[in-house]
Design a protein around this motif. Structure first.
Motif, PDB file in Angstrom:
ATOM      1  N   UNK A   1       0.835  -1.202   0.000  1.00 30.88           N
ATOM      2  CA  UNK A   1       0.000   0.000   0.000  1.00 30.88           C
ATOM      3  C   UNK A   1       0.867   1.247   0.000  1.00 30.88           C
ATOM      4  N   UNK A   2       0.354   2.305  -0.606  1.00 34.70           N
ATOM      5  CA  UNK A   2       0.979   3.626  -0.550  1.00 34.70           C
ATOM      6  C   UNK A   2      -0.098   4.680  -0.772  1.00 34.70           C
ATOM      7  N   UNK A   3       0.134   5.861  -0.238  1.00 30.27           N
ATOM      8  CA  UNK A   3      -0.717   7.004  -0.549  1.00 30.27           C
ATOM      9  C   UNK A   3      -0.244   7.634  -1.848  1.00 30.27           C
ATOM     10  N   UNK A   4      -1.148   8.300  -2.540  1.00 33.18           N
ATOM     11  CA  UNK A   4      -0.782   8.955  -3.791  1.00 33.18           C
ATOM     12  C   UNK A   4      -0.763   7.971  -4.954  1.00 33.18           C
ATOM     13  N   UNK A   5      -0.056   8.314  -6.026  1.00 36.16           N
ATOM     14  CA  UNK A   5      -0.082   7.467  -7.224  1.00 36.16           C
ATOM     15  C   UNK A   5       0.555   6.108  -6.979  1.00 36.16           C
ATOM     16  N   UNK A   6      -0.133   5.056  -7.428  1.00 35.74           N
ATOM     17  CA  UNK A   6       0.373   3.694  -7.245  1.00 35.74           C
ATOM     18  C   UNK A   6       0.572   2.993  -8.585  1.00 35.74           C
ATOM     19  N   UNK A   7      -0.040   3.536  -9.658  1.00 32.70           N
ATOM     20  CA  UNK A   7       0.188   3.023 -11.010  1.00 32.70           C
ATOM     21  C   UNK A   7       0.500   4.195 -11.927  1.00 32.70           C
ATOM     22  N   UNK A   8       0.687   3.903 -13.199  1.00 33.09           N
ATOM     23  CA  UNK A   8       1.032   4.924 -14.185  1.00 33.09           C
ATOM     24  C   UNK A   8      -0.095   5.127 -15.184  1.00 33.09           C
ATOM     25  N   UNK A   9      -0.021   6.245 -15.921  1.00 28.47           N
ATOM     26  CA  UNK A   9      -0.865   6.414 -17.105  1.00 28.47           C
ATOM     27  C   UNK A   9      -0.339   5.491 -18.195  1.00 28.47           C
ATOM     28  N   UNK A  10      -1.255   4.911 -18.962  1.00 31.11           N
ATOM     29  CA  UNK A  10      -0.861   3.927 -19.959  1.00 31.11           C
ATOM     30  C   UNK A  10      -1.645   4.129 -21.247  1.00 31.11           C
ATOM     31  N   UNK A  11      -0.929   4.188 -22.364  1.00 33.48           N
ATOM     32  CA  UNK A  11      -1.526   4.309 -23.694  1.00 33.48           C
ATOM     33  C   UNK A  11      -1.054   3.171 -24.579  1.00 33.48           C
ATOM     34  N   UNK A  12      -1.811   2.911 -25.622  1.00 34.64           N
ATOM     35  CA  UNK A  12      -1.409   1.963 -26.668  1.00 34.64           C
ATOM     36  C   UNK A  12      -0.953   2.743 -27.892  1.00 34.64           C
ATOM     37  N   UNK A  13       0.204   2.364 -28.459  1.00 30.04           N
ATOM     38  CA  UNK A  13       0.746   3.049 -29.630  1.00 30.04           C
ATOM     39  C   UNK A  13       1.018   2.027 -30.731  1.00 30.04           C
ATOM     40  N   UNK A  14       0.444   2.252 -31.904  1.00 26.17           N
ATOM     41  CA  UNK A  14       0.710   1.422 -33.078  1.00 26.17           C
ATOM     42  C   UNK A  14       1.147   2.330 -34.218  1.00 26.17           C
ATOM     43  N   UNK A  15       2.246   1.984 -34.868  1.00 25.42           N
ATOM     44  CA  UNK A  15       2.757   2.769 -35.994  1.00 25.42           C
ATOM     45  C   UNK A  15       2.778   1.872 -37.227  1.00 25.42           C
ATOM     46  N   UNK A  16       2.182   2.355 -38.306  1.00 22.59           N
ATOM     47  CA  UNK A  16       2.161   1.615 -39.574  1.00 22.59           C
ATOM     48  C   UNK A  16       2.947   2.416 -40.617  1.00 22.59           C
ATOM     49  N   UNK A  17       3.929   1.766 -41.220  1.00 24.31           N
ATOM     50  CA  UNK A  17       4.758   2.400 -42.251  1.00 24.31           C
ATOM     51  C   UNK A  17       4.417   1.824 -43.620  1.00 24.31           C
ATOM     52  N   UNK A  18       4.405   2.702 -44.615  1.00 26.75           N
ATOM     53  CA  UNK A  18       4.184   2.280 -45.998  1.00 26.75           C
ATOM     54  C   UNK A  18       5.212   2.967 -46.897  1.00 26.75           C
ATOM     55  N   UNK A  19       5.669   2.230 -47.895  1.00 30.79           N
ATOM     56  CA  UNK A  19       6.657   2.790 -48.814  1.00 30.79           C
ATOM     57  C   UNK A  19       6.816   1.920 -50.048  1.00 30.79           C
ATOM     58  N   UNK A  20       7.677   2.342 -50.928  1.00 26.02           N
ATOM     59  CA  UNK A  20       7.960   1.588 -52.154  1.00 26.02           C
ATOM     60  C   UNK A  20       8.922   0.442 -51.828  1.00 26.02           C
ATOM     61  N   UNK A  21       8.456  -0.789 -52.008  1.00 27.70           N
ATOM     62  CA  UNK A  21       9.311  -1.931 -51.754  1.00 27.70           C
ATOM     63  C   UNK A  21      10.172  -2.273 -52.960  1.00 27.70           C
TER      64      UNK A  21
END
Length: 398
Positions: A184-204
């Motif tokens: 146990x702790x007072x104050x923040x105990x976990x973090x903010x969390x996001x999902x990040x996906x990056x899609x790249x497209x180019x001439x193969x």
């Protein structure tokens, strides 16, 4: 603690002790039949049947999940207790008789323990109420879809589960501390969390002529290595930002430069102010890193959850309940983690706190969450039930 409070704590311990074999059986049954996010229908049926057998009215929610309440309908205040129901898309690597029977789905985060613990707390509170009416109501929230962003908590809140609620409490398994201890702790105990996906497209093209292509594989490699480092120079380093990739894919042959590639991961931030800036900065950095290679970048940034911030008054109730129900010395300090938890959304509206429930067998190995080999000590289930029941009783009379 007054004599009456001691008697109440003793009664809670005795009730849960009588329920312990059943609660462990429920936990093992849920573990053997895990269900992914938004599909926790069997889990809800198991919980609802047991609550209704005890005379507790249960309300199903539109997609998945349950809400139940103990106490007289018009009594107040209202204290909420929350458990999450869903499992993860992982293979159960254990050899226990109650290992997952569902291919590719496993309770590798301990939500089966959370659910059984809250069920036990609800049954214990109902027994208290039959003996002597509670001075308010306790609302039991069995929440779906904690494992997907931004989390099933938002659906429950939209359904009105926080109406009249004055405080809310929850537990989360911690396999790094022994069963019988509470972190146990007072104050923040976990973090903010996001999902990040990056899609790249180019001439193969052919790997013998990379100068005639937009070398997407090389650009993808630079993105994977350079973007996390660049973030440390764009965000305050005290914010504890961490971008870690968990999945990467491109190409199908060793001598072909592909035209498409993808990488996905999670961004975790300890500081909520930096979290507010992170999405724009990640997008800018990704595009800057891949620009020299001529590829196009599509950034899908899904905002996840803010940090869980334990309100001091609520954390104090959890600490007192741990001392009463688990014993002197059961409480251990814990650090803020980079893990995310959608319990944070409830705390945007009402004060509350989350404790870490020790699940490691004393003297046994330490496992990690979100791994197929996770094993928990069944003794943690009644500990969780006693703690949740007692903190609710305390919060009702404070």
């Amino acid at each position: 603690m007054t004599t009456d409070a001691r008697d109440l704590a003793y009664a809670t311990s005795q009730i849960v002790a009588d329920l312990e074999p059943e609660l462990i059986d429920v936990r093992r049954d849920l573990h053997a039949h895990p269900e992914p996010s938004w599909q926790e229908l069997r889990t809800c049926d198991v919980v609802a049947a047991r609550l209704e057998k005890a005379g507790i009215a249960v309300q199903g929610l539109p997609r998945s999940g349950l809400v139940a309440e103990v106490g007289d309908p018009d009594a107040g205040p209202v204290v909420a207790l929350r458990a999450d129901l869903d499992a993860l898309p992982l293979v159960d690597e254990t050899t226990d008789p109650w290992r997952s029977t569902v291919d590719g789905v496993a309770h590798a985060c301990g939500h089966d323990v959370h659910t059984a613990s809250l069920l036990g707390a609800g049954l214990a509170l109902a027994e208290h109420h039959r003996a002597s009416p509670l001075p308010g109501r306790v609302r039991l929230l069995f929440q779906p879809a904690e494992e997907v962003m931004p989390g099933g908590a938002l659906d429950l809140i939209a359904a009105g589960v926080l109406e009249d609620v004055t405080s809310i409490f929850a537990l989360h398994c911690d396999p790094s501390i022994d069963a019988g201890t509470i972190g146990l702790r007072e104050g923040p105990i976990t973090a903010a969390t996001d999902s990040v996906t990056v899609r790249l497209r180019g001439k193969g093209g052919h790997t013998s002529r990379p100068h005639l292509t937009q070398d997407l594989t090389f650009a993808l490699a630079k993105l994977v290595t350079d973007v996390p480092g660049a973030l440390s120079r764009r965000l305050d380093p005290r914010a504890g930002a961490s971008l870690v990739w968990g999945r990467i894919g491109a190409g199908s042959a060793a001598n072909v430069i592909p035209a498409y590639g993808e990488v996905a991961g999670t961004l975790r931030v300890l500081d909520i102010r930096a979290w507010a800036q992170a999405q724009q900065i990640v997008d800018e950095v990704v595009r800057a890193v891949v620009a020299p290679y001529g590829v196009s970048a599509e950034v899908e940034h899904v905002r996840g959850v803010p940090p869980v911030v334990n309100e001091p008054w609520a954390a104090g109730h959890l600490a007192a309940a741990a001392g009463q129900m688990v014993g002197v010395g059961s409480l251990v300090g814990t650090e803020q983690s980079l893990g995310g938890e959608d319990f944070a959304w409830y705390l945007e509206s009402v004060p509350g706190a989350m404790a870490r429930l020790g699940t490691r067998t004393p003297g046994g190995p330490t496992f990690d969450l979100h791994q197929g080999n996770l094993r928990v000590d069944d003794a943690s289930v009644p500990v969780g039930s006693k703690l949740l029941a007692q903190v609710a009783l305390q919060a009702l009379v404070s």
